[in-house]
Design an enzyme around this catalytic site. Structure first.
Site, short mmCIF file in Angstrom:
data_model
loop_
_atom_site.label_atom_id
_atom_site.label_comp_id
_atom_site.label_asym_id
_atom_site.label_seq_id
_atom_site.Cartn_x
_atom_site.Cartn_y
_atom_site.Cartn_z
N GLY A 46 4.14 2.12 3.02
CA GLY A 46 3.95 1.45 1.74
C GLY A 46 4.22 2.41 0.61
O GLY A 46 4.14 3.63 0.79
N GLN A 51 3.60 5.69 -7.85
CA GLN A 51 4.01 6.84 -7.05
C GLN A 51 5.42 7.32 -7.39
O GLN A 51 5.79 8.42 -7.00
CB GLN A 51 3.93 6.52 -5.55
CG GLN A 51 2.50 6.30 -5.06
CD GLN A 51 2.48 6.04 -3.59
OE1 GLN A 51 2.63 4.91 -3.16
NE2 GLN A 51 2.33 7.08 -2.78
N CYS A 88 -0.84 9.39 2.80
CA CYS A 88 -0.18 8.87 1.61
C CYS A 88 1.00 9.77 1.26
O CYS A 88 0.88 11.00 1.34
CB CYS A 88 -1.19 8.85 0.46
SG CYS A 88 -0.51 8.28 -1.10
N LEU A 89 2.11 9.17 0.86
CA LEU A 89 3.29 9.98 0.51
C LEU A 89 3.05 10.84 -0.73
O LEU A 89 3.80 11.79 -0.97
CB LEU A 89 4.51 9.07 0.29
CG LEU A 89 5.05 8.35 1.53
CD1 LEU A 89 6.22 7.46 1.16
CD2 LEU A 89 5.48 9.35 2.61
N HIS A 130 -4.70 0.00 0.38
CA HIS A 130 -4.24 1.32 -0.06
C HIS A 130 -3.28 1.18 -1.25
O HIS A 130 -3.43 1.89 -2.25
CB HIS A 130 -3.55 2.02 1.11
CG HIS A 130 -3.03 3.39 0.82
ND1 HIS A 130 -3.54 4.54 1.40
CD2 HIS A 130 -2.02 3.80 0.00
CE1 HIS A 130 -2.87 5.59 0.93
NE2 HIS A 130 -1.94 5.17 0.09
N GLU A 131 -2.32 0.25 -1.15
CA GLU A 131 -1.32 0.11 -2.22
C GLU A 131 -1.93 -0.52 -3.47
O GLU A 131 -1.60 -0.11 -4.59
CB GLU A 131 -0.11 -0.69 -1.73
CG GLU A 131 0.63 -0.07 -0.53
CD GLU A 131 0.95 1.40 -0.67
OE1 GLU A 131 1.19 1.87 -1.79
OE2 GLU A 131 0.93 2.11 0.36
N HIS A 134 -3.65 2.04 -5.42
CA HIS A 134 -2.72 2.83 -6.25
C HIS A 134 -2.51 2.17 -7.62
O HIS A 134 -2.42 2.85 -8.63
CB HIS A 134 -1.35 2.95 -5.57
CG HIS A 134 -1.20 4.10 -4.62
ND1 HIS A 134 -1.36 5.41 -5.02
CD2 HIS A 134 -0.89 4.14 -3.31
CE1 HIS A 134 -1.16 6.20 -3.98
NE2 HIS A 134 -0.87 5.47 -2.92
CO CO Z 1 -0.42 6.04 -1.00
#
Ligand code: CO
Length: 149
Positions: A46, A51, A88-89, A130-131, A134
């Protein structure tokens, strides 16, 4: 389409609340396409617009069952809870256990401007949470119960 730079933990943009999208423009679609391309490039499940430095309520998700492009996603319903490992990226070299609902139902708008509802269990439910976190300026690191080495 383009690969975007991923903002890392510590960048203020990751801690801000994103704005609702009022109109889907060619720019909106370009951002969605870039989010997907960047997510796949870095093997994420995701990616949320903040991000890549964009404070708009847009995310892409693919937990292995196809690409989801979600505009203005919101959680309608949750059930159960599962504690599992999450990463997480935007956070390098750190994974940890986070408790999330086992089932999550969301509402969003798709690229055609149509309202959609999607139900997810397990990893998909986790990705929704999670997204959407963000989009509210929340990183999973705030919710980690135990670091996993
Ligand atoms: Co993330």
């Amino acid at each position: 389409m383009a690969i975007r730079n991923i903002m890392k933990q510590g960048e203020p943009v990751l801690n801000k609340k994103c704005k609702t999208i009022k109109e889907i423009t060619p720019k909106t679609l370009e951002i969605l396409e870039d989010l997907a391309e960047t997510m796949y490039k870095f093997d994420g499940v995701g990616l949320a617009a903040p991000q890549v430095g964009i404070l708009k309520r847009m995310v892409t998700i693919d937990v292995g069952s196809g690409l989801l492009e979600l505009i203005n996603p919101e959680i309608l319903e949750t059930r159960g809870s599962v504690t599992d490992v999450e990463g997480c990226l935007s956070v390098d070299d750190f994974v940890g256990e986070v408790t999330r609902p086992e089932y999550v139902k969301i509402r969003a708008v798709n690229r055609d401007g149509k309202a959609i509802e999607i139900e997810g269990h397990g990893l998909l439910a986790r990705a929704f949470c999670h997204e959407i976190d963000h989009l509210n300026g929340v990183l999973f690191t705030e919710k980690v119960e135990r670091e996993v080495k």
